[in-house]
Design a protein around this motif. Sequence first.
Motif, PDB file in Angstrom:
ATOM      1  N   ARG A  17     -13.573   1.536   0.935  1.00  0.00           N
ATOM      2  CA  ARG A  17     -12.918   2.843   0.882  1.00  0.00           C
ATOM      3  C   ARG A  17     -11.556   2.806   1.573  1.00  0.00           C
ATOM      4  NH1 ARG A  17     -18.229   3.001   0.510  1.00  0.00           N
ATOM      5  NH2 ARG A  17     -19.329   4.789  -0.381  1.00  0.00           N
ATOM      6  N   VAL A  18     -11.490   2.105   2.699  1.00  0.00           N
ATOM      7  CA  VAL A  18     -10.225   1.993   3.422  1.00  0.00           C
ATOM      8  C   VAL A  18      -9.187   1.269   2.577  1.00  0.00           C
ATOM      9  CG1 VAL A  18      -9.114   0.951   5.434  1.00  0.00           C
ATOM     10  CG2 VAL A  18     -11.319   2.098   5.687  1.00  0.00           C
ATOM     11  N   VAL A  19      -9.608   0.192   1.937  1.00  0.00           N
ATOM     12  CA  VAL A  19      -8.682  -0.583   1.109  1.00  0.00           C
ATOM     13  C   VAL A  19      -8.158   0.238  -0.060  1.00  0.00           C
ATOM     14  CG1 VAL A  19      -8.553  -2.544  -0.496  1.00  0.00           C
ATOM     15  CG2 VAL A  19      -9.576  -2.840   1.746  1.00  0.00           C
ATOM     16  N   GLU A  20      -9.011   1.026  -0.676  1.00  0.00           N
ATOM     17  CA  GLU A  20      -8.568   1.834  -1.813  1.00  0.00           C
ATOM     18  C   GLU A  20      -7.544   2.882  -1.388  1.00  0.00           C
ATOM     19  OE1 GLU A  20      -9.102   1.392  -5.012  1.00  0.00           O
ATOM     20  OE2 GLU A  20     -10.190  -0.421  -4.425  1.00  0.00           O
ATOM     21  N   TYR A  52      -2.631   8.641   5.518  1.00  0.00           N
ATOM     22  CA  TYR A  52      -3.742   7.688   5.590  1.00  0.00           C
ATOM     23  C   TYR A  52      -5.012   8.370   6.091  1.00  0.00           C
ATOM     24  CZ  TYR A  52      -6.544   3.846   7.471  1.00  0.00           C
ATOM     25  OH  TYR A  52      -7.570   2.989   7.782  1.00  0.00           O
ATOM     26  N   LEU A  53      -4.953   8.973   7.261  1.00  0.00           N
ATOM     27  CA  LEU A  53      -6.132   9.652   7.796  1.00  0.00           C
ATOM     28  C   LEU A  53      -6.467  10.897   6.983  1.00  0.00           C
ATOM     29  CD1 LEU A  53      -5.553   9.379  11.662  1.00  0.00           C
ATOM     30  CD2 LEU A  53      -6.787   7.844  10.128  1.00  0.00           C
ATOM     31  N   GLY A  54      -5.431  11.564   6.455  1.00  0.00           N
ATOM     32  CA  GLY A  54      -5.686  12.755   5.651  1.00  0.00           C
ATOM     33  C   GLY A  54      -6.471  12.458   4.391  1.00  0.00           C
ATOM     34  N   LEU A  55      -6.153  11.326   3.718  1.00  0.00           N
ATOM     35  CA  LEU A  55      -6.899  10.959   2.510  1.00  0.00           C
ATOM     36  C   LEU A  55      -8.332  10.568   2.843  1.00  0.00           C
ATOM     37  CD1 LEU A  55      -4.385   8.950   0.286  1.00  0.00           C
ATOM     38  CD2 LEU A  55      -5.531  11.085  -0.256  1.00  0.00           C
ATOM     39  N   LEU A  56      -8.543   9.901   3.976  1.00  0.00           N
ATOM     40  CA  LEU A  56      -9.907   9.561   4.381  1.00  0.00           C
ATOM     41  C   LEU A  56     -10.721  10.832   4.634  1.00  0.00           C
ATOM     42  CD1 LEU A  56      -9.263   6.539   6.778  1.00  0.00           C
ATOM     43  CD2 LEU A  56     -10.330   6.467   4.522  1.00  0.00           C
ATOM     44  N   GLU A  57     -10.083  11.830   5.238  1.00  0.00           N
ATOM     45  CA  GLU A  57     -10.767  13.098   5.452  1.00  0.00           C
ATOM     46  C   GLU A  57     -11.107  13.776   4.123  1.00  0.00           C
ATOM     47  OE1 GLU A  57      -8.964  14.592   9.746  1.00  0.00           O
ATOM     48  OE2 GLU A  57      -7.956  15.166   7.897  1.00  0.00           O
ATOM     49  N   LEU A  58     -10.177  13.699   3.170  1.00  0.00           N
ATOM     50  CA  LEU A  58     -10.435  14.297   1.857  1.00  0.00           C
ATOM     51  C   LEU A  58     -11.603  13.615   1.162  1.00  0.00           C
ATOM     52  CD1 LEU A  58      -9.611  16.215  -0.453  1.00  0.00           C
ATOM     53  CD2 LEU A  58      -8.004  14.450  -1.221  1.00  0.00           C
ATOM     54  N   GLU A  89      -3.155  -4.432   9.254  1.00  0.00           N
ATOM     55  CA  GLU A  89      -3.663  -5.758   8.893  1.00  0.00           C
ATOM     56  C   GLU A  89      -3.887  -5.852   7.385  1.00  0.00           C
ATOM     57  OE1 GLU A  89      -7.102  -6.798  11.088  1.00  0.00           O
ATOM     58  OE2 GLU A  89      -6.067  -6.847  13.027  1.00  0.00           O
ATOM     59  N   PHE A  90      -4.454  -4.813   6.803  1.00  0.00           N
ATOM     60  CA  PHE A  90      -4.681  -4.827   5.356  1.00  0.00           C
ATOM     61  C   PHE A  90      -3.354  -4.809   4.591  1.00  0.00           C
ATOM     62  CE2 PHE A  90      -9.183  -3.442   5.965  1.00  0.00           C
ATOM     63  CZ  PHE A  90      -9.750  -4.427   5.189  1.00  0.00           C
ATOM     64  N   ILE A  91      -2.387  -4.051   5.084  1.00  0.00           N
ATOM     65  CA  ILE A  91      -1.070  -4.036   4.428  1.00  0.00           C
ATOM     66  C   ILE A  91      -0.463  -5.441   4.446  1.00  0.00           C
ATOM     67  CG2 ILE A  91       1.279  -3.161   4.612  1.00  0.00           C
ATOM     68  CD1 ILE A  91       0.126  -0.545   5.654  1.00  0.00           C
ATOM     69  N   ALA A  92      -0.585  -6.119   5.595  1.00  0.00           N
ATOM     70  CA  ALA A  92      -0.047  -7.480   5.696  1.00  0.00           C
ATOM     71  C   ALA A  92      -0.762  -8.431   4.740  1.00  0.00           C
ATOM     72  CB  ALA A  92      -0.167  -7.980   7.136  1.00  0.00           C
ATOM     73  N   LEU A  93      -2.095  -8.321   4.657  1.00  0.00           N
ATOM     74  CA  LEU A  93      -2.861  -9.193   3.758  1.00  0.00           C
ATOM     75  C   LEU A  93      -2.508  -8.932   2.300  1.00  0.00           C
ATOM     76  CD1 LEU A  93      -6.356  -9.030   5.495  1.00  0.00           C
ATOM     77  CD2 LEU A  93      -4.821 -10.992   5.412  1.00  0.00           C
ATOM     78  N   MET A  94      -2.364  -7.650   1.944  1.00  0.00           N
ATOM     79  CA  MET A  94      -1.986  -7.321   0.572  1.00  0.00           C
ATOM     80  C   MET A  94      -0.584  -7.829   0.258  1.00  0.00           C
ATOM     81  SD  MET A  94      -3.432  -3.426   0.217  1.00  0.00           S
ATOM     82  CE  MET A  94      -5.156  -3.051   0.495  1.00  0.00           C
ATOM     83  N   GLY A  95       0.318  -7.709   1.246  1.00  0.00           N
ATOM     84  CA  GLY A  95       1.667  -8.215   1.040  1.00  0.00           C
ATOM     85  C   GLY A  95       1.686  -9.717   0.815  1.00  0.00           C
ATOM     86  N   GLN A  96       0.878 -10.448   1.567  1.00  0.00           N
ATOM     87  CA  GLN A  96       0.796 -11.895   1.384  1.00  0.00           C
ATOM     88  C   GLN A  96       0.259 -12.245   0.000  1.00  0.00           C
ATOM     89  OE1 GLN A  96      -1.601 -13.357   4.624  1.00  0.00           O
ATOM     90  NE2 GLN A  96      -0.174 -12.594   6.189  1.00  0.00           N
ATOM     91  N   ARG A  97      -0.746 -11.481  -0.439  1.00  0.00           N
ATOM     92  CA  ARG A  97      -1.333 -11.751  -1.764  1.00  0.00           C
ATOM     93  C   ARG A  97      -0.325 -11.463  -2.874  1.00  0.00           C
ATOM     94  NH1 ARG A  97      -2.468 -13.402  -5.664  1.00  0.00           N
ATOM     95  NH2 ARG A  97      -4.400 -13.331  -6.897  1.00  0.00           N
TER      96      ARG A  97
END
Length: 400
Positions: A180-183, A210-216, A249-257
Amino acid sequence: MTSTDASDKNDPDSESVGLPSSTSPSNDVACWGSVTGDLQSYWVEKGVKAPLQCQHKDASFAASERTYKTNKRRLSKALFDRSLRNGEHVPREWLVYSPSTGNVFCFHCLLFGESPSSFSTTGFSDWKHSVARVQEHEVSQPHRKAVLLWLARTQARRIDHDLLQQCKEEESYWRELLKRVVEVIKFLSERGLSFRGSDETFGSPHNGNYLGLLELLSQFDPFLAEHMKKYANRGRGSTSYLSNTICEEFIALMGQRIQAEIINQVQRSKYFAMIVDSTPDLAHIDQLTFVVRYVSEQGQVFERFLKFLPIYSHTGDSLFDSVTQILNETSLDIQNCRGQCYDNASNMSGVYKGLRARIQEINPLASWIPCAAHSLNLVGMGSVGCCGDKDKKSGRVGHP
């Protein structure tokens, strides 16, 4: 022992031997060789249905054909079923066929048998007396003992079984949360939206997208709602996988990919052009922007940002070192560069000491093209500079 083709595994009529990969044994029991503890443990871990993986009962049995005087006989599929006195048919899961030898074996006796027989050594192939011999074997004491040992091993629980089960459940829980966080991160990144607000508190209207979408999402996802109820706003030292640290961390990993995929596309296309420019960031550190332009294998033209690189000198030699550093890090061959695009500054476009000249010393085919945006800006500045004082006061643009 070699590995089996995928096609042979799926084809029930294939006579190919199901052979092992470098880490797993063959599913043709005749290829096992000597039975070791590792081999026993491997099939025990597969569970009580492991013999079915080696049975090959749907094969054509061509290798089992034997000649008795003038008659030819082969294995019958009916042998894999046992008829009870009440008329029921029970599958003989212990009986397995070897496509490489054409013989049948007893799976359990082969692994755990103590009394050697044809079913546990070379294999059985006396099809003329097959029914009687198979019935005789399955009621024998050595066979029953091997089956009981097999069942005891497969049904035994490890000492750390409960701990392993708990670890699996914990892993599954956090994996579901991270999906869910990744999406959410992908959604915001694809649309170029900001992530963080003025605070990082769940329930605050200023906590950002970011936090607002998780709350939604939590309003429609009981799993996420329960997690946030339990872990949200607990501060540092408490694992929640909802913090900005995990997000970055996920943004960095996605950027590397993504960067790796762009580099892969450029390498497949082989030839490319590069666009280089620098601009200071909020910390007043000049960042060198490196962009590549290439034509895909489908004939589409792409222009992709590849990397930012801090620079501390604007000389042609320093910029050349920075560009070659990026090319080396991304495994792009400068000899495949067919174009360079910079502004009109002497450190970039200079014919003697500029970045353009240094690259053309190595690769003369890397043609330089002035940046159209920079050129238009210079034209505008030159046009305004031609205005006289009277024209500036009156608002007219042109020569005096």
